[in-house]
Design an enzyme around this catalytic site. Structure first.
Site, short mmCIF file in Angstrom:
data_model
loop_
_atom_site.label_atom_id
_atom_site.label_comp_id
_atom_site.label_asym_id
_atom_site.label_seq_id
_atom_site.Cartn_x
_atom_site.Cartn_y
_atom_site.Cartn_z
N LYS A 151 0.85 -1.20 0.00
CA LYS A 151 0.00 0.00 0.00
C LYS A 151 0.88 1.25 0.00
O LYS A 151 1.95 1.27 0.63
CB LYS A 151 -0.89 -0.04 1.25
CG LYS A 151 -1.96 1.05 1.32
CD LYS A 151 -2.85 0.84 2.56
CE LYS A 151 -3.90 1.90 2.73
NZ LYS A 151 -4.80 1.66 3.88
N SER A 181 -9.71 1.69 3.15
CA SER A 181 -8.87 2.47 2.27
C SER A 181 -7.84 1.66 1.48
O SER A 181 -7.25 2.20 0.55
CB SER A 181 -8.13 3.52 3.10
OG SER A 181 -7.28 2.92 4.03
N SER A 221 -9.67 -0.86 7.25
CA SER A 221 -9.16 -0.66 5.89
C SER A 221 -8.49 -1.86 5.24
O SER A 221 -8.20 -1.81 4.04
CB SER A 221 -8.21 0.53 5.86
OG SER A 221 -8.95 1.72 5.80
N1 GLN Z 1 -13.17 3.80 6.95
C1 GLN Z 1 -12.40 4.14 8.10
C2 GLN Z 1 -11.98 5.59 8.05
O1 GLN Z 1 -12.26 6.24 7.08
C3 GLN Z 1 -11.23 3.22 8.21
C4 GLN Z 1 -9.98 3.72 7.60
C5 GLN Z 1 -8.79 2.86 7.85
O2 GLN Z 1 -8.86 1.79 8.44
N2 GLN Z 1 -7.66 3.36 7.45
O3 GLN Z 1 -11.40 6.10 8.97
#
Ligand code: GLN
Length: 493
Positions: free
Chosen positions: A81, A156, A180
């Site tokens: 990532k 994400s 994410s």
């Molecule tokens: N959807 C969650 C957020 O927007 C999780 C994001 C993540 O785990 N990086 O914070």
């Protein structure tokens, strides 16, 4: 042959490369071909290390031919990532503000992948600074779901999940602050593991919510998650929150993966699945049947504080983000506005032009929650509620080996469908956030397709540092679901 290679998981490929049935060059070329064919449409990769990957692959093949000892991922193409630092290529975090950022060091997980002789094939797309659930918040365009290009890949770590699903790599690393890794894994039909907080070094992971962030694997099988965690996990003196060896069991997570578990107890949280769509509830029902059929006991749990987890998370995560992202000021890192006329404008314009809408929203929310007069009412209260949630989850995990619940209330939805309603998007994190607040491991396992042909995943949570057992429990479900991570319909590899 190419088809056969791309059907393998990391473990099978590593074995085939070691025994010289397949060369790393063939496997790497096959992934690069898939990237060539699909990345334009899917948007999974932001950077592809084509030449470097081919050179590394040839080198691994040469060493194997010479009879040298090689690492457990020798020759296997893995994606990373783009919020995980590499000295080679940019590390953008999906943000314009870091579009040209080159890291002076590799993340510890990257060093460990390289030490295991993995081929790092590229950097994957993501929501800007990992803030989002769809990868639509990337400054470089969204990731499309390989199962239906009109739908989101989740986020994400949407790029990592889509890349694994579309056979552009054999495994990937993502980061999970509030789901994410697990949610995009579920949306794309792959396995995703968020390890216990402190099990994997965060050195070189660009911070979002530092008390929640954790790096973990996305792969095509439970055993691959075990293999990847074997490689990336373990104490790192460069990360003060990395847990010392006396606490993390020094275990080979692959060794006992298929051993049966006697007296297994699976916990279901009362009322928890009510908000999920029917195919998700049905998948949970089938998972319960699988565990019952192997003699497991199903216990009902009450965790009332879970009702507050979304609110708690969105105060703590944004508060930490507002502090972590203060460093992007046009001076220390990345983009500097060419229009700035004085020192103050370097800060304000660089941030205004370099950061996206959702990131700004979170910085403002977090700054508000931390500001004097509101600190006690929001941030401090959220910390107390977090503690309550942790205690209740720990107590529930005292009554069972693992908690079974959905990963998300829906399967992958259409691109743009939720973009106008951030609150609705936040609320959909209800099932993934608790594991981050409690710091415990959780895994998302694909168990089949819904009526529209989209992957459905379910989630298992376990006590801190119980990954060995959690992976075994997940393996039972993977076998019982009779659904291995398939090539998405419509894609030919
Ligand atoms: N959807 C969650 C957020 O927007 C999780 C994001 C993540 O785990 N990086 O914070």
């Amino acid at each position: 042959m190419l088809d056969a290679i791309l059907q393998m998981d990391c473990l099978a490929l590593a074995e085939a490369i070691r025994t010289r049935q397949v060369s790393s060059l063939e496997a790497t070329s096959a992934c690069l071909e898939a990237i060539d064919k699909y990345n334009q449409k899917i948007g999974a990769f932001l950077t592809v290390f084509q030449q470097q990957a081919l050179d590394q692959a040839r080198d691994v093949d040469r060493r194997i031919q010479a009879g040298d000892k090689v690492g457990p991922l020798a020759g296997v193409p893995i994606a990373v990532k783009d919020n995980i630092c590499t000295t080679f290529g940019p590390t953008t975090c999906g943000s314009k503000i870091l579009a040209n950022f080159r890291s002076p060091c590799n993340a510890t997980v990257v060093e460990r992948l390289m030490r295991a002789d993995a081929i790092i094939i590229g950097k994957t797309n993501m929501d800007e600074f990992a803030m989002g659930s769809t990868t639509e918040n990337s400054a470089f365009g969204p990731t499309h779901n390989p199962w239906d290009l009109g739908r989101v890949a989740g986020g994400s770590s949407g790029g990592s999940a889509a890349a694994v699903a579309a056979r552009m790599c054999f495994g990937a690393l993502g980061s999970d602050t509030g789901g994410s890794i697990r949610q995009p894994a579920a949306f794309c039909g792959v396995v995703g593991l968020k390890p216990t907080y402190g099990r994997v070094s965060r050195f070189g992971l660009v911070a979002y919510g530092s008390s929640l962030d954790q790096i973990g694997p996305l792969a095509r099988s439970v055993r691959d998650c075990a293999l990847l965690l074997n490689v990336i996990g373990g104490h790192d003196p460069k990360d003060s929150t990395s847990v010392p060896p006396e606490i993390v069991p020094d275990e080979d997570l692959l060794a006992r993966l298929d051993q049966p578990i006697d007296g297994l107890r699976i916990g279901l949280v009362k009322g928890a699945t009510e908000g999920a769509d029917l195919p998700i509830r049905q998948a949970i029902g089938r998972a319960v049947d699988t565990y019952r059929a192997m003699g497991a006991e199903v216990v009902e749990l009450e965790i009332p504080a879970l009702d507050y987890s979304v609110a708690t998370y969105y105060i703590i995560a944004t508060a930490e983000a507002s502090s972590n992202l203060a460093r992007y000021d046009g001076v220390h890192y990345g983009y500097r506005s060419p229009a700035a006329r004085d020192c103050m404008e370097v800060y304000t314009r660089s941030r205004a032009e370099g950061l996206g809408k959702e990131v700004k929203r979170r910085i403002m929310l977090g700054t508000y929650a931390l500001s004097s007069g509101y600190y006690d009412a929001y941030y401090l209260k959220a910390l107390k509620v977090r503690n309550l949630i942790r205690q209740q989850i720990f107590a529930a995990l005292g009554q069972c080996d693992s908690i079974l619940m959905p990963v998300a209330p829906t399967t992958a939805f259409s691109l743009g469908q939720m973009a106008a309603d951030p609150l609705k998007m936040y609320l959909a994190d209800v099932y993934t956030i608790p594991a981050n607040l409690a710091g415990i491991p959780a895994i998302s396992i694909p168990v089949g397709l819904d009526g529209a042909g989209l992957p459905v995943g379910v989630q298992l949570l376990g006590p801190a540092f119980s990954e060995g057992r959690l992976l075994r429990i997940a393996r039972i479900l993977e076998k019982g679901a009779h659904w291995t991570c398939q090539v998405p319909a419509g894609l030919t590899v």
